[in-house]
Design a protein around this motif. Structure first.
Motif, PDB file in Angstrom:
ATOM      1  N   ARG A 101       0.824  -1.214   0.000  1.00 59.74           N
ATOM      2  CA  ARG A 101       0.000   0.000   0.000  1.00 59.74           C
ATOM      3  C   ARG A 101       0.856   1.260   0.000  1.00 59.74           C
ATOM      4  O   ARG A 101       0.507   2.251  -0.647  1.00 59.74           O
ATOM      5  CB  ARG A 101      -0.952  -0.003   1.197  1.00 59.74           C
ATOM      6  N   ALA A 102       1.962   1.217   0.713  1.00 58.49           N
ATOM      7  CA  ALA A 102       2.848   2.381   0.737  1.00 58.49           C
ATOM      8  C   ALA A 102       3.455   2.628  -0.638  1.00 58.49           C
ATOM      9  O   ALA A 102       3.540   3.775  -1.097  1.00 58.49           O
ATOM     10  CB  ALA A 102       3.951   2.177   1.772  1.00 58.49           C
ATOM     11  N   VAL A 103       3.896   1.566  -1.298  1.00 50.39           N
ATOM     12  CA  VAL A 103       4.467   1.713  -2.638  1.00 50.39           C
ATOM     13  C   VAL A 103       3.408   2.204  -3.618  1.00 50.39           C
ATOM     14  O   VAL A 103       3.667   3.088  -4.450  1.00 50.39           O
ATOM     15  CB  VAL A 103       5.077   0.380  -3.105  1.00 50.39           C
ATOM     16  N   GLU A 104       2.219   1.649  -3.528  1.00 50.11           N
ATOM     17  CA  GLU A 104       1.123   2.105  -4.392  1.00 50.11           C
ATOM     18  C   GLU A 104       0.844   3.583  -4.179  1.00 50.11           C
ATOM     19  O   GLU A 104       0.655   4.341  -5.146  1.00 50.11           O
ATOM     20  CB  GLU A 104      -0.146   1.297  -4.108  1.00 50.11           C
ATOM     21  N   ALA A 105       0.831   4.013  -2.916  1.00 55.63           N
ATOM     22  CA  ALA A 105       0.561   5.420  -2.608  1.00 55.63           C
ATOM     23  C   ALA A 105       1.654   6.322  -3.169  1.00 55.63           C
ATOM     24  O   ALA A 105       1.369   7.395  -3.709  1.00 55.63           O
ATOM     25  CB  ALA A 105       0.447   5.613  -1.100  1.00 55.63           C
ATOM     26  N   GLY A 106       2.904   5.894  -3.045  1.00 56.72           N
ATOM     27  CA  GLY A 106       4.005   6.698  -3.578  1.00 56.72           C
ATOM     28  C   GLY A 106       3.947   6.806  -5.088  1.00 56.72           C
ATOM     29  O   GLY A 106       4.136   7.897  -5.644  1.00 56.72           O
ATOM     30  N   LEU A 107       3.683   5.698  -5.757  1.00 58.60           N
ATOM     31  CA  LEU A 107       3.578   5.738  -7.212  1.00 58.60           C
ATOM     32  C   LEU A 107       2.402   6.600  -7.656  1.00 58.60           C
ATOM     33  O   LEU A 107       2.505   7.354  -8.637  1.00 58.60           O
ATOM     34  CB  LEU A 107       3.434   4.318  -7.763  1.00 58.60           C
ATOM     35  N   MET A 295       3.285   8.038   1.546  1.00 61.07           N
ATOM     36  CA  MET A 295       3.588   6.633   1.792  1.00 61.07           C
ATOM     37  C   MET A 295       3.398   6.264   3.264  1.00 61.07           C
ATOM     38  O   MET A 295       2.899   5.185   3.587  1.00 61.07           O
ATOM     39  CB  MET A 295       5.022   6.331   1.349  1.00 61.07           C
ATOM     40  N   VAL A 296       3.798   7.161   4.149  1.00 62.42           N
ATOM     41  CA  VAL A 296       3.640   6.919   5.585  1.00 62.42           C
ATOM     42  C   VAL A 296       2.163   6.893   5.966  1.00 62.42           C
ATOM     43  O   VAL A 296       1.708   6.015   6.710  1.00 62.42           O
ATOM     44  CB  VAL A 296       4.391   7.992   6.394  1.00 62.42           C
ATOM     45  N   GLU A 297       1.413   7.839   5.437  1.00 60.58           N
ATOM     46  CA  GLU A 297      -0.003   7.946   5.799  1.00 60.58           C
ATOM     47  C   GLU A 297      -0.825   6.775   5.285  1.00 60.58           C
ATOM     48  O   GLU A 297      -1.662   6.224   6.007  1.00 60.58           O
ATOM     49  CB  GLU A 297      -0.576   9.250   5.235  1.00 60.58           C
ATOM     50  N   LYS A 298      -0.564   6.353   4.065  1.00 63.20           N
ATOM     51  CA  LYS A 298      -1.426   5.353   3.432  1.00 63.20           C
ATOM     52  C   LYS A 298      -0.869   3.942   3.513  1.00 63.20           C
ATOM     53  O   LYS A 298      -1.559   2.982   3.174  1.00 63.20           O
ATOM     54  CB  LYS A 298      -1.673   5.748   1.976  1.00 63.20           C
ATOM     55  N   GLY A 299       0.373   3.801   3.983  1.00 58.90           N
ATOM     56  CA  GLY A 299       0.968   2.477   4.053  1.00 58.90           C
ATOM     57  C   GLY A 299       0.417   1.616   5.174  1.00 58.90           C
ATOM     58  O   GLY A 299      -0.256   0.624   4.922  1.00 58.90           O
ATOM     59  N   PRO A 300       0.777   1.897   6.447  1.00 55.93           N
ATOM     60  CA  PRO A 300       1.717   2.948   6.811  1.00 55.93           C
ATOM     61  C   PRO A 300       3.162   2.473   6.662  1.00 55.93           C
ATOM     62  O   PRO A 300       3.420   1.290   6.443  1.00 55.93           O
ATOM     63  CB  PRO A 300       1.398   3.183   8.285  1.00 55.93           C
ATOM     64  N   LEU A 301       4.093   3.414   6.789  1.00 56.80           N
ATOM     65  CA  LEU A 301       5.491   3.115   6.995  1.00 56.80           C
ATOM     66  C   LEU A 301       5.912   3.778   8.302  1.00 56.80           C
ATOM     67  O   LEU A 301       5.262   4.733   8.750  1.00 56.80           O
ATOM     68  CB  LEU A 301       6.362   3.660   5.848  1.00 56.80           C
TER      69      LEU A 301
END
Length: 336
Positions: A101-107, A295-301
Protein backbone atom coordinates in the motif's frame (compact mmCIF):
# COMPACT_ATOMS: atom_id res chain seq x y z
CA UNK A 1 36.03 12.69 -15.53
CA UNK A 2 33.00 10.37 -15.25
CA UNK A 3 34.80 8.05 -12.85
CA UNK A 4 35.82 10.98 -10.67
CA UNK A 5 32.22 12.17 -10.44
CA UNK A 6 31.00 8.66 -9.69
CA UNK A 7 33.53 8.39 -6.88
CA UNK A 8 32.35 11.77 -5.61
CA UNK A 9 28.78 10.45 -5.46
CA UNK A 10 29.94 7.30 -3.69
CA UNK A 11 31.94 9.18 -1.09
CA UNK A 12 29.03 11.52 -0.42
CA UNK A 13 26.63 8.73 0.55
CA UNK A 14 29.09 6.88 2.78
CA UNK A 15 28.84 9.19 5.77
CA UNK A 16 27.99 6.93 8.73
CA UNK A 17 25.43 9.42 9.96
CA UNK A 18 23.71 6.86 12.19
CA UNK A 19 26.98 5.86 13.87
CA UNK A 20 26.36 2.19 13.11
CA UNK A 21 30.04 1.37 12.91
CA UNK A 22 30.45 1.15 9.16
CA UNK A 23 34.12 2.11 9.54
CA UNK A 24 34.92 1.32 13.18
CA UNK A 25 38.13 -0.35 12.08
CA UNK A 26 39.96 2.21 9.92
CA UNK A 27 41.84 -0.54 8.09
CA UNK A 28 39.13 -3.12 7.25
CA UNK A 29 35.52 -2.00 7.30
CA UNK A 30 32.25 -2.02 5.40
CA UNK A 31 32.98 1.25 3.61
CA UNK A 32 36.26 0.19 2.01
CA UNK A 33 35.34 -3.46 1.42
CA UNK A 34 34.04 -2.95 -2.14
CA UNK A 35 35.32 0.44 -3.30
CA UNK A 36 34.66 -0.11 -7.03
CA UNK A 37 31.18 -1.57 -6.76
CA UNK A 38 29.23 1.70 -6.91
CA UNK A 39 30.95 2.61 -10.16
CA UNK A 40 30.44 -0.89 -11.55
CA UNK A 41 26.73 -0.90 -10.64
CA UNK A 42 26.19 2.45 -12.37
CA UNK A 43 28.01 1.29 -15.49
CA UNK A 44 26.18 -2.02 -15.61
CA UNK A 45 22.78 -0.31 -15.69
CA UNK A 46 23.81 2.60 -17.90
CA UNK A 47 25.57 0.52 -20.54
CA UNK A 48 23.19 -2.42 -20.82
CA UNK A 49 21.49 -2.41 -24.25
CA UNK A 50 18.03 -3.25 -22.87
CA UNK A 51 18.01 -2.89 -19.09
CA UNK A 52 15.15 -3.99 -16.88
CA UNK A 53 15.43 -3.43 -13.14
CA UNK A 54 13.56 -5.32 -10.42
CA UNK A 55 13.90 -3.52 -7.08
CA UNK A 56 13.31 -5.63 -3.97
CA UNK A 57 12.58 -3.67 -0.80
CA UNK A 58 10.67 -3.62 2.48
CA UNK A 59 12.02 -4.19 5.99
CA UNK A 60 9.47 -5.11 8.66
CA UNK A 61 9.74 -3.46 12.09
CA UNK A 62 7.70 -5.66 14.47
CA UNK A 63 8.29 -3.44 17.50
CA UNK A 64 6.93 -0.30 15.83
CA UNK A 65 3.60 1.30 16.64
CA UNK A 66 1.97 0.01 14.50
CA UNK A 67 4.19 -2.84 13.26
CA UNK A 68 5.00 -1.90 9.67
CA UNK A 69 7.67 -1.57 7.04
CA UNK A 70 10.29 1.13 7.48
CA UNK A 71 10.71 4.31 5.44
CA UNK A 72 14.28 3.49 4.40
CA UNK A 73 14.14 1.36 1.27
CA UNK A 74 10.68 1.93 -0.28
CA UNK A 75 11.33 5.65 -0.77
CA UNK A 76 14.62 4.85 -2.50
CA UNK A 77 12.95 2.20 -4.66
CA UNK A 78 10.40 4.75 -5.76
CA UNK A 79 13.15 7.25 -6.55
CA UNK A 80 14.85 4.71 -8.81
CA UNK A 81 11.58 4.25 -10.70
CA UNK A 82 10.99 8.01 -10.99
CA UNK A 83 14.51 8.59 -12.28
CA UNK A 84 15.17 5.57 -14.48
CA UNK A 85 11.84 4.99 -16.27
CA UNK A 86 12.18 8.34 -18.14
CA UNK A 87 15.67 7.17 -19.18
CA UNK A 88 14.13 4.14 -20.89
CA UNK A 89 14.91 1.64 -18.13
CA UNK A 90 11.95 -0.55 -17.20
CA UNK A 91 11.45 -0.84 -13.43
CA UNK A 92 9.26 -3.03 -11.24
CA UNK A 93 9.12 -2.93 -7.45
CA UNK A 94 9.06 -6.19 -5.49
CA UNK A 95 7.94 -6.27 -1.86
CA UNK A 96 5.84 -7.96 0.83
CA UNK A 97 2.14 -7.37 1.34
CA UNK A 98 2.87 -5.18 4.39
CA UNK A 99 4.60 -2.66 2.10
CA UNK A 100 2.43 -2.76 -1.01
CA UNK A 101 0.00 0.00 0.00
CA UNK A 102 2.85 2.38 0.74
CA UNK A 103 4.47 1.71 -2.64
CA UNK A 104 1.12 2.11 -4.39
CA UNK A 105 0.56 5.42 -2.61
CA UNK A 106 4.00 6.70 -3.58
CA UNK A 107 3.58 5.74 -7.21
CA UNK A 108 0.12 7.31 -7.29
CA UNK A 109 1.50 10.51 -5.78
CA UNK A 110 4.00 10.63 -8.66
CA UNK A 111 1.49 9.70 -11.36
CA UNK A 112 3.38 6.47 -12.09
CA UNK A 113 1.03 3.79 -10.82
CA UNK A 114 0.41 2.46 -14.34
CA UNK A 115 4.06 2.66 -15.38
CA UNK A 116 5.68 0.62 -12.62
CA UNK A 117 4.44 -2.91 -11.85
CA UNK A 118 4.40 -4.06 -8.23
CA UNK A 119 5.14 -7.67 -7.39
CA UNK A 120 3.82 -8.92 -4.05
CA UNK A 121 6.12 -11.65 -2.79
CA UNK A 122 4.77 -14.94 -1.45
CA UNK A 123 3.97 -14.88 2.24
CA UNK A 124 6.45 -16.70 4.49
CA UNK A 125 3.96 -19.57 4.78
CA UNK A 126 3.53 -19.79 1.00
CA UNK A 127 7.28 -19.58 0.45
CA UNK A 128 7.82 -22.41 2.89
CA UNK A 129 5.91 -24.69 0.53
CA UNK A 130 7.94 -23.64 -2.53
CA UNK A 131 11.18 -24.94 -3.97
CA UNK A 132 13.77 -22.38 -5.03
CA UNK A 133 12.67 -23.05 -8.59
CA UNK A 134 9.05 -22.34 -7.76
CA UNK A 135 9.90 -19.21 -5.79
CA UNK A 136 11.77 -17.72 -8.73
CA UNK A 137 9.02 -18.74 -11.14
CA UNK A 138 6.45 -16.99 -8.93
CA UNK A 139 8.44 -13.78 -9.33
CA UNK A 140 9.10 -14.35 -13.03
CA UNK A 141 5.38 -14.81 -13.76
CA UNK A 142 4.48 -11.51 -12.08
CA UNK A 143 7.38 -9.11 -12.68
CA UNK A 144 5.52 -7.32 -15.47
CA UNK A 145 8.47 -5.89 -17.40
CA UNK A 146 9.97 -7.13 -20.64
CA UNK A 147 13.36 -8.24 -19.40
CA UNK A 148 14.93 -8.36 -15.96
CA UNK A 149 18.62 -7.70 -16.53
CA UNK A 150 19.25 -6.37 -13.01
CA UNK A 151 17.97 -7.49 -9.62
CA UNK A 152 18.52 -4.95 -6.85
CA UNK A 153 17.86 -5.21 -3.11
CA UNK A 154 17.62 -1.99 -1.13
CA UNK A 155 17.38 -2.17 2.66
CA UNK A 156 16.15 -5.77 2.47
CA UNK A 157 17.09 -8.14 5.27
CA UNK A 158 18.78 -11.43 4.46
CA UNK A 159 19.73 -14.56 6.43
CA UNK A 160 22.73 -14.71 8.74
CA UNK A 161 25.80 -16.88 8.38
CA UNK A 162 26.06 -20.48 9.57
CA UNK A 163 29.10 -20.41 11.83
CA UNK A 164 30.16 -21.95 15.10
CA UNK A 165 30.57 -18.46 16.60
CA UNK A 166 26.82 -17.81 16.19
CA UNK A 167 24.31 -19.43 18.59
CA UNK A 168 22.49 -22.23 16.80
CA UNK A 169 19.11 -20.55 17.09
CA UNK A 170 20.43 -17.47 15.27
CA UNK A 171 22.11 -19.21 12.35
CA UNK A 172 20.57 -18.71 8.90
CA UNK A 173 18.01 -16.31 10.36
CA UNK A 174 17.01 -12.76 9.46
CA UNK A 175 17.63 -10.11 12.13
CA UNK A 176 17.01 -6.47 12.78
CA UNK A 177 20.02 -4.38 13.75
CA UNK A 178 19.08 -4.95 17.39
CA UNK A 179 19.23 -8.72 16.87
CA UNK A 180 15.50 -9.44 16.81
CA UNK A 181 14.63 -12.47 14.66
CA UNK A 182 12.11 -11.54 11.94
CA UNK A 183 12.63 -14.54 9.68
CA UNK A 184 9.02 -15.68 9.94
CA UNK A 185 7.62 -12.20 9.27
CA UNK A 186 9.07 -11.61 5.80
CA UNK A 187 9.20 -13.45 2.51
CA UNK A 188 12.66 -15.00 1.88
CA UNK A 189 13.56 -12.68 -1.00
CA UNK A 190 17.21 -13.68 -0.76
CA UNK A 191 16.22 -16.81 -2.65
CA UNK A 192 15.78 -14.67 -5.77
CA UNK A 193 19.35 -13.44 -5.47
CA UNK A 194 20.74 -16.88 -4.79
CA UNK A 195 19.01 -18.15 -7.92
CA UNK A 196 20.23 -15.18 -9.94
CA UNK A 197 23.81 -15.70 -8.82
CA UNK A 198 23.72 -19.17 -10.34
CA UNK A 199 23.66 -17.82 -13.86
CA UNK A 200 23.53 -21.19 -15.59
CA UNK A 201 20.53 -22.20 -13.49
CA UNK A 202 18.62 -19.01 -14.27
CA UNK A 203 19.45 -19.07 -17.96
CA UNK A 204 18.65 -22.72 -18.61
CA UNK A 205 15.52 -22.95 -16.45
CA UNK A 206 13.85 -19.65 -17.24
CA UNK A 207 15.37 -18.28 -20.40
CA UNK A 208 17.01 -15.34 -18.64
CA UNK A 209 20.18 -13.63 -19.80
CA UNK A 210 23.16 -15.39 -18.29
CA UNK A 211 24.68 -12.05 -17.33
CA UNK A 212 21.88 -11.13 -14.91
CA UNK A 213 23.43 -8.57 -12.55
CA UNK A 214 22.62 -8.37 -8.84
CA UNK A 215 23.07 -5.22 -6.75
CA UNK A 216 22.69 -4.75 -3.00
CA UNK A 217 22.23 -1.47 -1.14
CA UNK A 218 22.49 -1.47 2.64
CA UNK A 219 23.62 0.46 5.68
CA UNK A 220 23.93 -2.00 8.54
CA UNK A 221 25.45 -5.33 7.57
CA UNK A 222 22.22 -7.35 7.82
CA UNK A 223 20.94 -6.64 4.32
CA UNK A 224 21.00 -8.74 1.15
CA UNK A 225 24.30 -8.07 -0.56
CA UNK A 226 26.39 -7.84 2.61
CA UNK A 227 27.44 -11.44 2.13
CA UNK A 228 30.05 -10.07 -0.26
CA UNK A 229 31.89 -8.66 2.77
CA UNK A 230 33.81 -11.19 4.88
CA UNK A 231 31.94 -12.14 8.05
CA UNK A 232 34.83 -11.12 10.30
CA UNK A 233 34.81 -7.57 8.88
CA UNK A 234 31.15 -7.06 9.79
CA UNK A 235 31.70 -8.76 13.14
CA UNK A 236 34.59 -6.41 13.93
CA UNK A 237 32.83 -3.19 12.92
CA UNK A 238 29.11 -3.50 13.67
CA UNK A 239 27.52 -4.01 17.09
CA UNK A 240 25.93 -7.49 17.02
CA UNK A 241 27.51 -7.74 13.58
CA UNK A 242 28.60 -11.34 13.91
CA UNK A 243 25.05 -12.47 14.59
CA UNK A 244 23.10 -10.21 12.20
CA UNK A 245 25.53 -10.17 9.23
CA UNK A 246 23.77 -11.33 6.07
CA UNK A 247 25.40 -14.24 4.24
CA UNK A 248 23.71 -13.53 0.87
CA UNK A 249 26.04 -11.69 -1.53
CA UNK A 250 25.29 -9.64 -4.62
CA UNK A 251 27.51 -9.04 -7.61
CA UNK A 252 27.81 -5.36 -6.71
CA UNK A 253 27.36 -3.91 -3.22
CA UNK A 254 26.69 -0.28 -2.35
CA UNK A 255 27.29 0.46 1.34
CA UNK A 256 26.01 3.82 2.51
CA UNK A 257 24.99 5.73 5.62
CA UNK A 258 21.29 5.57 4.68
CA UNK A 259 20.10 3.08 2.09
CA UNK A 260 17.86 5.58 0.30
CA UNK A 261 20.95 7.69 -0.35
CA UNK A 262 22.38 4.79 -2.32
CA UNK A 263 19.35 4.86 -4.62
CA UNK A 264 19.67 8.62 -5.11
CA UNK A 265 23.34 8.32 -6.04
CA UNK A 266 22.85 5.27 -8.27
CA UNK A 267 20.19 7.04 -10.32
CA UNK A 268 22.36 10.13 -10.65
CA UNK A 269 25.33 7.98 -11.69
CA UNK A 270 23.35 6.19 -14.40
CA UNK A 271 22.12 9.52 -15.77
CA UNK A 272 25.67 10.87 -15.74
CA UNK A 273 26.97 7.93 -17.76
CA UNK A 274 24.12 8.24 -20.23
CA UNK A 275 24.71 11.96 -20.62
CA UNK A 276 21.16 12.75 -19.49
CA UNK A 277 19.74 15.31 -17.10
CA UNK A 278 17.17 14.07 -14.62
CA UNK A 279 14.02 16.06 -13.90
CA UNK A 280 14.79 18.77 -11.36
CA UNK A 281 11.83 17.73 -9.19
CA UNK A 282 13.66 14.54 -8.28
CA UNK A 283 16.13 16.55 -6.22
CA UNK A 284 13.57 18.80 -4.55
CA UNK A 285 13.55 17.96 -0.81
CA UNK A 286 10.05 19.39 -0.40
CA UNK A 287 8.70 17.13 -3.14
CA UNK A 288 10.52 14.10 -1.71
CA UNK A 289 8.94 14.85 1.66
CA UNK A 290 5.46 15.04 0.11
CA UNK A 291 5.93 11.62 -1.44
CA UNK A 292 7.18 10.13 1.81
CA UNK A 293 4.26 11.67 3.73
CA UNK A 294 1.81 9.97 1.35
CA UNK A 295 3.59 6.63 1.79
CA UNK A 296 3.64 6.92 5.59
CA UNK A 297 0.00 7.95 5.80
CA UNK A 298 -1.43 5.35 3.43
CA UNK A 299 0.97 2.48 4.05
CA UNK A 300 1.72 2.95 6.81
CA UNK A 301 5.49 3.12 7.00
CA UNK A 302 7.50 3.86 10.14
CA UNK A 303 10.87 5.36 10.90
CA UNK A 304 13.14 2.35 11.45
CA UNK A 305 14.89 3.94 14.43
CA UNK A 306 12.03 5.64 16.27
CA UNK A 307 9.41 3.06 15.28
CA UNK A 308 6.88 5.84 14.72
CA UNK A 309 4.78 6.51 11.60
CA UNK A 310 6.57 9.75 10.79
CA UNK A 311 7.92 11.14 7.53
CA UNK A 312 11.52 10.69 8.64
CA UNK A 313 14.25 8.18 7.86
CA UNK A 314 16.57 6.43 10.33
CA UNK A 315 15.83 8.88 13.11
CA UNK A 316 17.30 11.85 11.21
CA UNK A 317 15.73 15.27 10.96
CA UNK A 318 14.42 15.93 7.46
CA UNK A 319 16.99 18.67 6.95
CA UNK A 320 19.88 16.36 7.84
CA UNK A 321 18.53 13.57 5.69
CA UNK A 322 17.76 15.75 2.65
CA UNK A 323 21.14 17.47 2.73
CA UNK A 324 22.62 14.53 0.81
CA UNK A 325 19.88 14.71 -1.83
CA UNK A 326 20.73 18.39 -2.37
CA UNK A 327 24.45 17.64 -2.67
CA UNK A 328 23.74 14.90 -5.21
CA UNK A 329 21.70 17.44 -7.15
CA UNK A 330 24.68 19.79 -7.16
CA UNK A 331 26.95 17.07 -8.55
CA UNK A 332 24.33 16.12 -11.11
CA UNK A 333 23.91 19.70 -12.29
CA UNK A 334 27.66 20.19 -12.54
CA UNK A 335 28.02 17.53 -15.23
CA UNK A 336 28.76 18.85 -18.71
Amino acid sequence: MNDAMLDQLRDLIQNDVGQRGLRTDPERNLINACPDDFRLACRSLAEHPAPGLAVVTGFFIPTATPPAGETDGPLGALFLARALVPLGINVCIVTDDFCVRAVEAGLAECGMRKNVPIVTLPTPAQAGEMSDNEYWQYFEDRQGITNVSHLLAIERVGPSHIRDEIPIEHRDRCHTMRGRDITDLMSPAHRLFEAAEICEFAASAFGLASDLTTIGIGDGGNEIGMGKIPWDVIDRNIQNGGMVACRAPTGNLIVCGVSNWGAYALAAGVALLRGKKLDASLFDPARELEILEAMVEKGPLVDGVSGKPSATVDGLSWEQYAEVLVKIRDIHEAQG
